[in-house]
Design an enzyme around this catalytic site. Structure first.
Site, PDB file in Angstrom:
ATOM      1  N   GLU A   1      -8.570  -4.999   4.859  1.00  0.00           N
ATOM      2  CA  GLU A   1      -8.448  -4.654   3.440  1.00  0.00           C
ATOM      3  C   GLU A   1      -7.294  -5.405   2.778  1.00  0.00           C
ATOM      4  O   GLU A   1      -7.380  -5.788   1.619  1.00  0.00           O
ATOM      5  CB  GLU A   1      -8.269  -3.133   3.309  1.00  0.00           C
ATOM      6  CG  GLU A   1      -9.554  -2.400   3.672  1.00  0.00           C
ATOM      7  CD  GLU A   1      -9.366  -0.918   3.929  1.00  0.00           C
ATOM      8  OE1 GLU A   1      -8.870  -0.563   5.005  1.00  0.00           O
ATOM      9  OE2 GLU A   1      -9.712  -0.117   3.050  1.00  0.00           O
TER      10      GLU A   1
ATOM     11  N   ARG B   1      -2.381  -2.020  -3.699  1.00  0.00           N
ATOM     12  CA  ARG B   1      -3.607  -1.249  -3.511  1.00  0.00           C
ATOM     13  C   ARG B   1      -3.538   0.013  -4.383  1.00  0.00           C
ATOM     14  O   ARG B   1      -2.526   0.711  -4.392  1.00  0.00           O
ATOM     15  CB  ARG B   1      -3.729  -0.835  -2.046  1.00  0.00           C
ATOM     16  CG  ARG B   1      -4.929   0.041  -1.823  1.00  0.00           C
ATOM     17  CD  ARG B   1      -4.828   0.815  -0.540  1.00  0.00           C
ATOM     18  NE  ARG B   1      -5.973   1.690  -0.421  1.00  0.00           N
ATOM     19  CZ  ARG B   1      -5.979   2.809   0.288  1.00  0.00           C
ATOM     20  NH1 ARG B   1      -4.908   3.187   0.942  1.00  0.00           N
ATOM     21  NH2 ARG B   1      -7.060   3.548   0.341  1.00  0.00           N
TER      22      ARG B   1
ATOM     23  N   ARG C   1     -12.201  16.095   6.204  1.00  0.00           N
ATOM     24  CA  ARG C   1     -12.937  16.409   4.973  1.00  0.00           C
ATOM     25  C   ARG C   1     -14.341  16.898   5.298  1.00  0.00           C
ATOM     26  O   ARG C   1     -14.986  16.377   6.212  1.00  0.00           O
ATOM     27  CB  ARG C   1     -13.055  15.175   4.080  1.00  0.00           C
ATOM     28  CG  ARG C   1     -11.742  14.659   3.545  1.00  0.00           C
ATOM     29  CD  ARG C   1     -11.990  13.546   2.523  1.00  0.00           C
ATOM     30  NE  ARG C   1     -10.761  12.906   2.127  1.00  0.00           N
ATOM     31  CZ  ARG C   1     -10.481  11.620   2.343  1.00  0.00           C
ATOM     32  NH1 ARG C   1     -11.371  10.814   2.944  1.00  0.00           N
ATOM     33  NH2 ARG C   1      -9.333  11.107   1.967  1.00  0.00           N
TER      34      ARG C   1
ATOM     35  N   ASN D   1       0.865  -1.173   0.000  1.00  0.00           N
ATOM     36  CA  ASN D   1       0.000   0.000   0.000  1.00  0.00           C
ATOM     37  C   ASN D   1       0.909   1.232   0.000  1.00  0.00           C
ATOM     38  O   ASN D   1       1.449   1.612   1.038  1.00  0.00           O
ATOM     39  CB  ASN D   1      -0.884  -0.061   1.262  1.00  0.00           C
ATOM     40  CG  ASN D   1      -1.848   1.095   1.341  1.00  0.00           C
ATOM     41  OD1 ASN D   1      -1.816   2.007   0.529  1.00  0.00           O
ATOM     42  ND2 ASN D   1      -2.714   1.051   2.336  1.00  0.00           N
TER      43      ASN D   1
ATOM     44  N   HIS E   1     -12.956   2.801  -0.428  1.00  0.00           N
ATOM     45  CA  HIS E   1     -13.015   1.789   0.646  1.00  0.00           C
ATOM     46  C   HIS E   1     -13.699   0.506   0.171  1.00  0.00           C
ATOM     47  O   HIS E   1     -14.237  -0.261   0.987  1.00  0.00           O
ATOM     48  CB  HIS E   1     -13.826   2.289   1.865  1.00  0.00           C
ATOM     49  CG  HIS E   1     -13.217   3.444   2.596  1.00  0.00           C
ATOM     50  ND1 HIS E   1     -13.971   4.477   3.119  1.00  0.00           N
ATOM     51  CD2 HIS E   1     -11.934   3.737   2.893  1.00  0.00           C
ATOM     52  CE1 HIS E   1     -13.187   5.347   3.716  1.00  0.00           C
ATOM     53  NE2 HIS E   1     -11.946   4.924   3.587  1.00  0.00           N
TER      54      HIS E   1
ATOM     55  N   GLY F   1     -11.132   8.625   7.283  1.00  0.00           N
ATOM     56  CA  GLY F   1     -12.019   8.767   6.125  1.00  0.00           C
ATOM     57  C   GLY F   1     -13.200   7.841   6.357  1.00  0.00           C
ATOM     58  O   GLY F   1     -13.013   6.736   6.867  1.00  0.00           O
TER      59      GLY F   1
END
Ligand code: ADP
Length: 397
Positions: A385, A90, A240, A7, A179, A211
């Site tokens: 993930e 990823r 955000r 990643n 995601h 996130g």
């Protein structure tokens, strides 16, 4: 079979080496501050953790250090690099260029270059990471696994923005979501836990972390998701803004003299929980501040839970009901007051939670916090993930 999952961030490179027979992690680590002073690699394997402080001017050096750590006779996890059967990378954004995981080759990497602009902070880093791995392991097969992949089953009326259709055709401006590997993993785990075929279930998955995104998964397929063209959309997040009227951004830019890129950076990095509370983007600090009477921290948390609640309601409407709600990621797994606020006053769905179970500490396992007589199951499922990326890489081979 052993799969290395990579990643790559702009200044970091996280990795896990996974044994696919047992789906267990045999080594993992993180290179931090690549290209910056004081870079270091934190590596763990065989219950040992080491920190290697070494200059990492670029991702090639970082990959070389990771491979050295993985094969080191003292703290490594494999004897030689030949034991690493495949690498899964990823990738944040796919555009419409990649609708499923794809093998790495010259052609696919040329396509990756073309869609770099879709995620200017993330995709270029992924390309650098892939190229560094290809240089170090030229004969090892590699896969690209996209955060957007799981969302390509959305119907057109869910992924389209109401803009001039020809602009969609020309520039591929639409909802992609993010995601995806997490939403896929926890929705499949929920079906397994409930002993049901995913095809029978309507699930709302809430990936709430720094996130955050929420997805509607009907019959095992994603039918809607809260993030949009980029991860800026949806519920407010750590830094955000989440959904906001475009005109508000333009008005603020005019008033403050920001240009479009600066306004976008402001919405991504200075807003959300941090902007509203003025305290922190971290939910541990926010709940502590609220409990000490900080009203802006209270407001930020209330805004977050309210926005999540609205998405759950919207997705129950979109799917004509919901059988299960899943909470996952840092906040979803560890913050009882957020889960409670989201699930409160959902009698219209026949949903309730067991408040005692909801307060129990995260033990890393699946937790069922469904209330007595609740018609909707409520589960907390730790996400993984990396495992999805490894599984999809194996499928590619
Ligand atoms: P991301 O992957 O998007 O960076 P995470 O899923 O790691 O984010 O979530 C980070 C958030 O989870 C932070 O706001 C943090 O406060 C919150 N959190 C709450 N409790 C914990 C905990 N025990 N461990 C880790 N994160 C936690």
């Amino acid at each position: 079979m052993k799969v290395l999952v990579i990643n790559s961030g702009s200044s970091s490179l996280k990795y896990q080496l996974i044994d696919m027979e047992t789906e267990s992690v045999i080594a993992k680590g993180n290179c931090e501050r690549i290209g910056i002073a004081d870079s270091k690699l934190t590596h763990s394997a065989n219950d040992k953790k080491i920190v290697i402080e070494k200059d990492m001017p670029d991702h090639n050096v970082a990959v070389a250090l990771v491979l050295e750590a993985l094969t080191n006779p003292e703290h490594g996890a494999v004897k030689t690099m030949d034991e690493i059967d495949a690498v899964g990378h990823r990738v944040v954004a796919s555009g419409e260029a990649f609708k499923k995981p794809t093998l790495v080759n010259d052609e696919t990497m040329a396509l990756m270059e073309e869609i770099k602009d879709l995620a200017p902070l993330h995709n270029p880093a992924a390309i650098i990471g892939v190229n560094a791995c290809r240089a170090a392991m030229p004969n090892t097969p590699m896969g690209l696994v996209f955060d957007t992949g799981f969302h390509f089953t959305m119907p057109d009326y869910a992924y389209m923005y109401a803009i001039d259709y020809t602009d969609y055709e020309k520039y591929k401006i639409r909802r992609y979501g993010a995601h995806g590997t997490s939403h896929k993993f926890v929705s499949q785990e929920a079906a397994k836990y409930l002993g049901k075929d995913p095809a029978e279930l309507k699930i709302v998955t809430c990936h709430l972390g720094n996130g955050s995104s929420i997805s509607a998964v009907n019959g095992g397929k994603c039918v809607d998701t809260s993030m949009g063209f980029t991860p800026l959309a949806g519920v407010p997040m750590g830094t955000r803004s989440g959904d906001i009227d475009f005109a508000a951004g333009e008005y603020l830019a005019k008033k403050t003299g920001m240009n479009v890129s600066q306004a976008l950076s402001y919405l991504n990095k200075s807003c959300g929980m941090l902007g509203v509370s003025g305290v922190s983007s971290d939910f541990r600090n926010l709940t502590a501040a609220r409990d000490e009477g900080n009203d802006r921290a209270r407001l930020a948390l209330d805004m977050f839970s309210y926005a999540c609640k609205k998405y759950v309601g919207a997705y129950a409407a979109a799917m004509d009901g919901v059988d299960c709600i899943v909470f996952t990621a840092g906040v979803g797994e560890n913050t009882p007051c957020v889960r409670k606020a989201i699930c409160e006053n959902m009698t219209y769905l026949g949903l309730s939670i067991d408040e005692e179970k909801n307060e129990e500490k995260n033990n890393g396992a699946i937790r069922d916090i469904t209330g007595k007589d609740s018609k909707v199951k409520v589960l907390i499922i730790p996400t993984n993930e990396e495992l999805v990326i490894a599984r999809e890489t194996v499928e590619l081979l």
